[in-house]
Design an enzyme around this catalytic site. Structure first.
Site, mmCIF file in Angstrom:
data_model
loop_
_atom_site.group_PDB
_atom_site.id
_atom_site.type_symbol
_atom_site.label_atom_id
_atom_site.label_comp_id
_atom_site.label_asym_id
_atom_site.label_seq_id
_atom_site.Cartn_x
_atom_site.Cartn_y
_atom_site.Cartn_z
ATOM 1 N N TYR A 267 3.438 9.843 -2.749
ATOM 2 C CA TYR A 267 2.483 9.285 -1.900
ATOM 3 C C TYR A 267 2.714 7.713 -1.997
ATOM 4 O O TYR A 267 2.667 7.314 -3.330
ATOM 5 C CB TYR A 267 0.919 9.681 -2.347
ATOM 6 C CG TYR A 267 0.070 8.969 -1.609
ATOM 7 C CD1 TYR A 267 -0.388 9.749 -0.152
ATOM 8 C CD2 TYR A 267 -0.579 7.859 -1.889
ATOM 9 C CE1 TYR A 267 -1.518 9.110 0.538
ATOM 10 C CE2 TYR A 267 -1.477 7.367 -1.167
ATOM 11 C CZ TYR A 267 -2.076 7.644 -0.032
ATOM 12 O OH TYR A 267 -2.820 7.210 0.790
ATOM 13 N N GLU B 21 0.680 3.926 5.482
ATOM 14 C CA GLU B 21 0.720 4.923 4.597
ATOM 15 C C GLU B 21 1.932 6.007 4.836
ATOM 16 O O GLU B 21 2.129 6.078 5.833
ATOM 17 C CB GLU B 21 -0.583 5.963 4.784
ATOM 18 C CG GLU B 21 -0.673 7.134 3.800
ATOM 19 C CD GLU B 21 -1.978 8.020 3.810
ATOM 20 O OE1 GLU B 21 -2.895 8.047 3.412
ATOM 21 O OE2 GLU B 21 -1.776 8.727 5.168
#
Ligand code: ADP
Ligand code: MG
Length: 390
Positions: A109, A197
């Site tokens: 992530y 993101e």
């Protein structure tokens, strides 16, 4: 403003982010054609909606041949995808992104967000990629690393390496990770983004880092100087009432209750919503008509609130400073006549020109419930709803 995955990928790729090969499709035929264009023997069909959590909701399908791609596209297009983030109505799938399927050995992530406390861009990363980062943050916070970037010097290579090491990347991938992080940072900074993101950022079987998902959001207040970004806006993905309000200069947020609110000032709007709740009711929206509201603007606010089908009463609460109660009263009377409002409307006016405002209302003969204080306005609204209409 949010944009689609394929748009974010195209932007970030220009800054040097490695992505899988893919193409857009508006029909099953086009999706099938993309497989031939891309080559390889496995593809992923991905619904382009402004939401995460598409994988779990059936919006990401891995396909082994052209026919499966056609079927997946046919299944998804024209449907509303309901994810954990969209609410029960979901979001319309009107375009797909077809991408080569990547064989994954690890998922990470990575995100860049604006930390308003330190007034800096913060880089957040975790080796627990591919999952809900909120879950990781709650149950396993030590699995998340974050680094804030000094704006005068920008992201430093040693910082990017530090993140790569914290993620446990092998020496071979550390330099690739630096490229990825620098690309995201430059795009964020150059384009007035509020969020980038990458979830997941993966290591492929042949040891490459690839961004399999990408999300970007931009500062609405900077869109005037980012024409290329504002052109990426997809209004079909936004709440129609909130969009209509924004186009008319009103701040509107839809909520789940049945008492519509027309208020001036964000602070008073918040206080009014609290008072409605306190009196046992549920506000249907937050709506700030702003300062110096003309009668037409007030009438527009009514139009907007009435478009919500759950509305059973409307509370108008104006504490006029820059505003004028007589203008607001004119707007209310206009709206009552124009929209033939049958549900109870509770009005509390206070401040500049309040006497004139009350006179306009009294002389109009409009059926309104008048309240003197906010307290009274809130309890009368709740009583009006509980009473089952007018
Ligand atoms: P969302 O976050 O909305 O669920 P993602 O794009 O992250 O959508 O896709 C969900 C999951 O599907 C990813 O975590 C990844 O495991 C898998 N996936 C997505 N794109 C690909 C791809 N090109 N190749 C292989 N797997 C993929
Ligand atoms: Mg994702």
């Amino acid at each position: 403003m949010d944009i689609h995955e394929y748009q974010a990928k195209a932007i970030l790729a220009e800054y040097g982010l490695p992505i899988a090969q893919g193409g857009l499709a508006y029909s099953p035929e086009q999706a099938a054609y993309r497989t031939r264009e891309i080559g390889g023997d496995k593809w992923v069909v991905k619904a382009q909606v402004h939401s995460g959590g598409r994988g779990k909701a059936g919006g990401v399908k891995i396909c082994a041949d052209e026919h499966e791609v056609w079927e997946a596209a046919d299944e998804m297009l024209g449907k509303r995808l309901v994810t954990q983030q969209t609410g029960p109505k979901g979001k319309m799938i009107s375009r797909l992104y077809v991408e080569e399927a990547t064989s994954i050995t690890a998922e990470f992530y990575l995100s860049l967000v604006l930390d308003r406390c330190s007034e800096r861009i913060m880089i957040v990363a975790s080796a627990a990629g591919g999952m809900d980062i909120e879950e990781v943050a709650k149950n396993n916070p030590q699995a998340i690393v974050n680094i804030s970037v000094e704006p005068a010097v920008g992201i430093q290579k040693f910082q990017a390496r530090e993140i790569a090491f914290a993620l446990g990347l092998k020496a071979k991938q550390v330099n690739q990770a630096v490229t990825v992080i620098e690309a995201c940072y430059r795009a964020f900074r150059d384009l007035d983004a509020t969020m980038v993101e990458i979830n997941p950022l993966v290591v492929t079987e042949d040891g490459r880092l690839v961004a399999l998902d990408a999300k970007m959001a931009f500062d609405d207040n900077a869109l005037f100087r980012r024409q290329q970004i504002s052109e990426l806006r997809d209004k079909s993905q936004e709440d129609p009432l909130e969009m209509k309000a924004a186009d008319r200069g009103l701040s509107y947020i839809g909520l789940d209750g049945n008492i519509g609110c027309i208020i001036n000032g964000a602070g008073l709007a918040m206080a009014t919503m609290d008072m409605i709740k306190d009196a046992g009711g549920e506000p249907a929206n937050f709506l700030d008509i702003g300062g110096g509201a003309s009668p037409e603007r007030v009438a527009k606010a009514f139009n907007l609130v009435l478009a919500d089908e759950n509305i059973e009463a409307i509370l108008v609460n104006i504490f006029a400073g820059i505003n004028r109660c007589d203008w607001v009263a004119e707007g209310i009377v206009q709206a009552m006549n124009k929209f033939e409002i049958k549900i109870p409307v509770i009005v509390r006016l206070s401040g500049t020109n309040v006497e004139e405002g009350r006179k306009i209302i009294a002389e109009s003969g409009a059926e309104l419930i008048i309240a003197e204080s906010l307290d009274e306005a809130a309890s009368k609204s709740v009583a009006a709803v509980a009473g089952g209409g007018a």
